[in-house]
Structure formats: structure tokens, C-alpha cells
Design an enzyme around this catalytic site. Structure first.
Site, PDB file in Angstrom:
ATOM      1  N   GLY A 217       0.888  -1.235  -0.035  1.00 24.23           N
ATOM      2  CA  GLY A 217      -0.114  -0.004   0.092  1.00 24.23           C
ATOM      3  C   GLY A 217       0.903   1.299   0.063  1.00 24.23           C
ATOM      4  N   ASN A 218       0.330   2.446   0.123  1.00 26.49           N
ATOM      5  CA  ASN A 218       0.978   3.503   0.447  1.00 26.49           C
ATOM      6  C   ASN A 218       0.434   4.325   1.288  1.00 26.49           C
ATOM      7  OD1 ASN A 218      -0.961   5.484  -0.953  1.00 26.49           O
ATOM      8  ND2 ASN A 218      -0.937   3.848  -2.723  1.00 26.49           N
ATOM      9  N   ARG A 219       0.885   5.636   1.625  1.00 24.60           N
ATOM     10  CA  ARG A 219       0.487   6.468   2.672  1.00 24.60           C
ATOM     11  C   ARG A 219      -0.445   7.594   2.533  1.00 24.60           C
ATOM     12  NH1 ARG A 219       5.384   9.357   5.083  1.00 24.60           N
ATOM     13  NH2 ARG A 219       4.008   9.695   6.632  1.00 24.60           N
ATOM     14  N   SER A 220      -1.043   7.417   1.161  1.00 26.35           N
ATOM     15  CA  SER A 220      -2.157   8.651   1.157  1.00 26.35           C
ATOM     16  C   SER A 220      -3.344   8.307   2.015  1.00 26.35           C
ATOM     17  CB  SER A 220      -2.596   8.481  -0.499  1.00 26.35           C
ATOM     18  OG  SER A 220      -3.579   9.158  -0.677  1.00 26.35           O
ATOM     19  N   ALA A 284      -3.437   7.754  -4.988  1.00 25.67           N
ATOM     20  CA  ALA A 284      -2.161   7.055  -5.275  1.00 25.67           C
ATOM     21  C   ALA A 284      -2.318   5.756  -5.587  1.00 25.67           C
ATOM     22  CB  ALA A 284      -1.577   7.471  -4.060  1.00 25.67           C
TER      23      ALA A 284
END
Ligand code: CTP
Length: 418
Positions: A217-220, A284
Site C-alpha cells: 500500500g501507500n501512505r495516502s 495514489a
């Protein structure tokens, strides 16, 4: 047509509820702007229920959408009823003490004023001089009706019957612009500058399953995308929001679809984008996903593990390539600098590669750009050139981005407010 109905502080305000209803029933988009004093006679809830629009009085409400200017600009006609002696004095002097005063100073549309007050006040030379001034400036000032006033006295000073007030407004509009059909809403647009448009916003960050309990995943956080949805809604758009793994509540009136993976997001975009006038890809999106997600939990191994990743589809590139005529596409780029180029150079190259109408670029780092913090972005055109800057709360940045979208759609230069 969009009718701005100013209500000032006189007892006849109660009769104006019938004016608001008649205008709404005739198909007009009515926005009541009551003065603070008028709320002693008729409350905000009555106006909002009758018109289906917010009834704000305060110049400082909803500042990011520059409401004190937009209301006057968007109005096709303005009616002030009842108009008190004090209101006539303020209007004749061009005062902008409240939202109504501001809207009137901005407006260029036909304006009709229906005074109602005691006979002595109406006959007072000061009031009569104000009436003359307003008429000389092209404002239609109705003569008050004669009859019983509040209390025992009678004379000129009554608000004309609601149907006469409505008829006077229609006559003023007809007189000002031959051929205006007063029985219909003109361009389908609401009070905001995105009225009549559908805006699709993607927000958050996609997650690609590795096994039943883990994902890439990502930090958005979704805050900027959600602020864009809220701002577009405030500006009158019908808003579709695709939220990828966002736990925030979405604004009232926003249609929300929740998704998890890039493939889910791509499906939702494929379903909703064809009918959107504006698509804003703030999400994102994962660039790679595990080629196969295992159905069992991966066990620890002393040798470490190797994930086999495949590329995901580039949704933004697909959108730009297949979009219907007239659709405006906005992309995002969160960049860091590295040994090969600065963050700004990477963003400029991405803008040229993606060919979105606008690319919103922000430089990110461990403590920069994420979460519910102020944002600081640059806007790039498809040639990769810097065409604007916006900084401030995520809602303020959202409005600046939408300012740029509106400017683009009007064929003008992109000059964001901040
Ligand atoms: N985007 C997309 N589909 C992808 C990846 C990105 O639609 N598979 C969109 C994002 O929503 C964003 C823009 O493309 O609006 C830029 O995303 P970004 O991840 O910065 O771009 P990439 O093309 O993935 O480039 P990079 O190599 O820098 O990751």
C-alpha cells in the site's frame, strides 16, 4: 433562472415566504440571502426548506468559495423583499456590510426592490432621495401598496401582494433581456461555478493483496481528494467520489464508491468517467501488484522472501487517451528528488508523459504532504510548464485547483487564486 432573494428586517418578511415558493414552483433556482435582522421575523429553516438551497447571511461563511462575490456574479435576477428604509439607505450608499450588500455591489443583473415600512418612513425625504438614487441607477423600486400597516395606522407602506412582486420581477427581467424565458431554469447551472457539471474524484491509496492479511500500500490518507470532492460539491457540481481505503466520512451530497485494489479502482473509473465533465485522479495508485496473492498466510523464512510483482494498468493514461470530447482530466504527482533529477524536474517530465490538462505536483517526504496538514502544490500544464501555485489547507488548495479547472474550461489562462 437563478434568483437571489434578499430579505431584510421587516414584518412583511413572512409574506415573502410565498414569493420564494412561487419562484421555486415556477422552476427557478432561488437562493435566499436574509439579513441578520430579518431572521427575527422568518428563520433560516423556512427559506432553506422552501428553496432547497442554503440561506446564508454572513459574508465570512464559506470563504474558500468566495461566496460574497460568486452570488452576485451568478444571479440572473435579484429581488429584495421586503426592503426596509435602512436597507434602501445602505444600498443607495453602496455599503457592503453583509452578504446581501456584497452581492448587490457585484451584481450586473436586473434588480427589483420591494419596500415595506411605515408611511412616515417611506415619505421621509431621506428615503425618497434614496429611492430616486436607486431608480437613476436602473434598479426597479416598486411603489408600496396602500392599506393597513402593523398596528392601527394605515397608508402607503405595505408590501404588494406576493404575486404582484413576482410579476414585477419577471417584467424587469423581460425588459432587461428580450426573449429570456422566465419560466425555466436557464443553463441548468446551480449557484456555484461548477453548477450543472459532474465531477469524478478518486482519493486515497490502492492496496494490493500479498496474502490474506498483508498488502502493498501507500501512505495516502485521502484528505486532499476528499477536500476536492467537498469543494466541487460546494461549487454546485454533482460529485462522484471513488475512495480507495479511506476511513474519512464524505460530505453530504457526494456519491461515494469504496474500492480496495487498483483493478477495483480501474473498474469504478471505467464505469463513472464516461459521463463526467471533470475527472480528478487524486488517488495514489499502486504501480505494481503481486502477480498472485496466496490464499494462505506467508510464513516467515530465514532466507527472506521474494515477491513477484507485475505492473498495474495506468488509469490516468487510459483516461487521457480515451476521454470524451470536452472532458477535463487532472492528475496528481507526489514526487521526491533523487540523484537523477529534482522533484520539480520529475513532475515536469510526468506532466509531459501523462498529458493530463493539469498535473498537481507536490514534493513529499516523510513529514511532508501526507495527512490532514496544509498542502503546497504547483500546477503544471501538459507541456510540463508551471502555471500556478496553491498553498494552504487542503480545502483551500482544492478550491485553487478547481479555480484552475474552471479557467481551463472557459478557455482562459490558468491563473489560480493563490
Ligand atoms: N495513476 C494512475 N494509474 C496508475 C498510477 C498512477 O492513474 N497505475 C495516476 C495517479 O492517480 C496520479 C498520476 O497517475 O494522478 C501520477 O501518479 P504517480 O504514481 O505519481 O505516477 P506514475 O506514472 O506511477 O509514475 P512514478 O514512476 O513516478 O510512480
Amino acid at each position: 433562472m437563478r434568483v437571489l432573494l434578499g430579505v431584510t428586517g421587516g414584518i412583511a418578511a413572512y409574506k415573502v415566504a410565498l414569493v420564494a415558493r412561487a419562484l421555486a414552483e415556477d422552476g427557478h433556482d432561488v437562493r435566499v440571502v436574509p439579513t441578520a435582522a430579518s431572521l427575527n421575523f422568518v428563520g433560516r429553516a423556512t427559506w432553506e426548506a422552501l428553496t432547497g438551497n442554503p440561506a446564508t447571511s454572513d459574508t465570512f461563511a464559506d470563504v474558500p468559495s468566495v461566496q460574497h462575490v460568486r452570488l452576485g456574479q451568478r444571479a440572473d435576477a435579484i429581488l429584495v423583499a421586503p426592503a426596509t428604509a435602512d436597507f434602501l439607505a445602505q444600498f443607495a450608499h453602496g455599503e457592503a456590510r453583509d452578504l446581501l450588500g456584497n452581492a448587490l455591489l457585484v451584481a450586473t443583473c436586473p434588480i427589483v426592490v420591494a419596500p415595506a415600512m411605515h408611511t412616515e418612513m417611506w415619505r421621509n425625504p431621506a428615503t425618497q432621495a434614496n429611492v430616486v438614487t436607486l431608480r437613476e441607477r436602473g434598479v426597479t423600486v416598486l411603489e408600496p401598496a396602500v392599506g393597513r400597516l402593523t398596528g392601527a395606522d394605515s397608508g402607503p407602506g405595505r408590501l404588494p401582494d406576493p404575486e404582484k412582486v413576482v410579476a414585477a420581477l419577471y417584467a424587469a427581467v423581460d425588459g432587461a433581456a428580450d426573449g429570456v424565458t422566465v419560466g425555466a431554469v436557464d443553463d441548468g447551472g446551480g449557484w456555484g461555478d461548477l453548477g450543472g457539471l459532474t465531477v469524478l474524484v478518486t482519493a486515497g491509496g490502492t492496496r494490493e493483496p500479498i496474502d490474506p492479511v498483508r498488502y502493498l500500500g501507500n501512505r495516502s490518507s485521502g484528505h486532499q481528494g476528499f477536500a476536492l470532492a467537498e469543494a466541487a460539491r460546494e461549487r454546485g457540481a454533482a460529485v462522484e467520489l471513488i475512495a480507495a481505503n479511506v476511513s474519512l466520512p464524505s460530505s453530504e451530497g457526494v456519491a461515494r464508491t469504496d474500492v480496495e485494489t487498483t483493478a477495483d479502482l480501474a473498474d469504478a473509473v471505467a464505469r463513472l468517467a464516461p459521463t463526467a465533465d471533470v475527472v480528478i485522479m487524486a488517488a495514489a495508485v499502486a504501480d505494481f501488484r503481486p502477480r498472485t496473492a496466496t490464499t494462505h498466510k506467508l510464513k516467515k523464512s530465514d532466507d527472506g522472501i521474494t515477491l513477484d510483482l507485475e505492473k498495474t494498468e495506468d488509469i490516468l493514461a487510459g483516461l487521457v487517451a480515451t476521454r470524451p470530447q470536452g472532458q477535463t482530466v487532472v492528475g496528481f504527482a507526489a514526487e521526491t528528488g533523487d540523484a537523477s533529477a529534482s522533484a520539480a524536474e520529475h513532475a515536469s517530465a510526468k506532466a509531459r508523459r501523462k498529458r493530463a490538462d493539469l498535473l498537481v505536483f507536490n514534493e513529499v517526504g516523510v513529514d511532508r504532504g501526507f495527512g490532514n496538514r496544509p498542502n503546497d502544490v504547483r500546477l503544471l500544464n501538459p507541456a510540463g510548464e508551471d502555471v500556478g501555485h496553491a498553498a494552504g489547507s487542503k480545502l483551500a488548495v482544492a478550491h485553487a485547483i478547481l479555480d484552475a479547472v474552471v479557467a481551463l474550461r472557459r478557455g482562459g489562462a490558468v491563473t489560480p487564486a493563490k
